[in-house]
Scaffold this active site. Structure first.
Site, PDB file in Angstrom:
ATOM      1  N   PRO A   1       4.061  -7.180  -3.783  1.00  0.00           N
ATOM      2  CA  PRO A   1       5.025  -6.889  -4.861  1.00  0.00           C
ATOM      3  C   PRO A   1       5.353  -5.399  -4.934  1.00  0.00           C
ATOM      4  CG  PRO A   1       2.841  -7.102  -5.801  1.00  0.00           C
ATOM      5  CD  PRO A   1       2.695  -7.383  -4.323  1.00  0.00           C
ATOM      6  N   LYS A   2       5.969  -4.875  -3.883  1.00  0.00           N
ATOM      7  CA  LYS A   2       6.166  -3.431  -3.746  1.00  0.00           C
ATOM      8  C   LYS A   2       7.511  -2.979  -4.301  1.00  0.00           C
ATOM      9  CE  LYS A   2       3.316  -3.110   0.457  1.00  0.00           C
ATOM     10  NZ  LYS A   2       2.377  -2.019   0.221  1.00  0.00           N
ATOM     11  N   LYS A   3       7.495  -1.829  -4.986  1.00  0.00           N
ATOM     12  CA  LYS A   3       8.703  -1.156  -5.452  1.00  0.00           C
ATOM     13  C   LYS A   3       8.590   0.327  -5.112  1.00  0.00           C
ATOM     14  CE  LYS A   3      10.754  -2.510  -9.246  1.00  0.00           C
ATOM     15  NZ  LYS A   3      11.067  -2.816 -10.675  1.00  0.00           N
TER      16      LYS A   3
END
Length: 246
Positions: free
Chosen positions: A115-117
Site C-alpha cells: 500500500p505505497k504512496k
C-alpha cells in the site's frame, strides 16, 4: 512488436522501459526504527480486511532506511504494520507505506500489492538519538525519536521475528473501474542477517491528514522501541485469499 514478443516481455509497465527490474531484491544495511504502540481497537478493526483478524490492538510504526537495494536504489520508507492472524496463523499486515522512490513504489504495488504512496520520510541520527520523520507535501504527519543504542537486543529473537509471514491486500482494477484483482498476498523475508539491534526509550507523534491518515490509528501507549540493522532479501509472494472467487 509481435504479440508473442509483447507477452514474452510483459513483466511491468511501461513495456519498453519498466519502472523496476526483475528480482531478486536484496537489501544491504537495511535499518529499522520501530515503535510498537497500543491503539483504539474499534478503529483498528475498521481497517483490517477480513479474513485477517487481530488479537491485541497493537500497531508497529516503522521508519526504514534502505541505502543499498538491488534495482530499487537508495530510499527511505515509513508506515504502519499491524500484527494479525490469518485463520489462526500469526502474521504482519502492511496497512500504510510512504516512500520517496518511484521504482520500489511501482514495483511494490504492481508485484506484491504493497500500500505505497509517494511522500518524504527520513531516518537520521541526531546527536544522542534517532529521528524518524514523515512529511506528506509540506505537512509533518509523523515524528519518532529513540535514544541511540541504549541497550542491546536479543539478536536471535530479532532474527526469528523476520520469519513471521507478511500479508498484503492487493487491488488492481479493470479499465471500467471494477476490481480485476482483489486478493490477500503472503510474502516472506529471506536470507536475513541481523547485524545489530538495540532498544531504548521512544516517542511517537502522529498528525491528522486527509490523504495520509496515519493518525487514524492513534497512539494510546508506546509499548516498545527497537533499532535494527540488517541485510535481507524481499521474497516474491503467493495468493492466499481471493475475494473474487468466493
Amino acid at each position: 512488436m509481435k504479440e508473442h514478443e509483447v507477452l514474452a516481455n510483459a513483466f511491468a509497465m511501461p513495456l519498453t522501459s519498466p519502472a523496476f527490474p526483475r528480482g531478486p531484491y536484496r537489501f544491504v544495511d537495511r535499518e529499522f526504527l520501530i515503535i510498537t504502540y497500543r491503539t483504539d481497537p474499534d478503529k483498528l478493526r475498521a481497517v483490517i480486511p477480513a479474513p485477517l483478524e487481530f488479537d491485541e490492538p497493537i500497531v508497529r510504526y516503522e521508519f526504514i532506511r534502505m541505502p543499498d537495494s538491488t534495482g530499487f536504489g537508495d530510499y527511505t520508507e515509513s508506515g504502519q504494520i499491524i500484527p494479525v492472524t490469518f485463520y489462526g496463523h500469526k502474521g504482519n499486515y502492511s496497512h500504510s507505506m510512504y516512500l520517496n522512490d518511484e521504482a520500489p513504489l511501482a514495483g511494490g504495488r504492481e508485484l506484491w500489492g504493497f500500500p505505497k504512496k509517494l511522500a518524504s520520510p527520513s531516518l537520521t541520527r541526531e546527536s544522542d538519538h534517532l529521528l524518524g520523520t514523515l512529511d506528506y507535501g509540506p505537512t509533518r504527519i509523523a515524528t519518532a525519536t529513540m535514544g541511540y543504542k541504549h541497550q542491546p537486543a536479543d539478536l536471535e529473537a530479532v532474527k526469528k521475528s523476520f520469519e513471521t509471514p507478511n500479508y498484503l491486500l492487493k487491488i488492481i482494477p479493470n479499465p471500467d473501474g471494477t476490481p480485476r484483482i482483489c486478493e490477500i498476498v503472503q510474502y516472506p523475508l529471506i536470507d536475513v542477517t541481523v547485524k545489530g539491534a538495540w532498544t531504548g526509550p521512544g516517542a511517537l507523534a502522529l498528525t491528522p491528514h486527509a490523504l495520509a491518515p496515519v493518525a487514524d490509528l492513534p497512539v494510546l501507549e508506546v509499548i516498545s522501541t527497537i533499532h535494527i540493522l540488517s541485510d535481507l532479501t524481499l521474497g516474491l509472494g503467493k495468493i492466499v485469499h481471493d475475494y473474487l472467487k468466493k
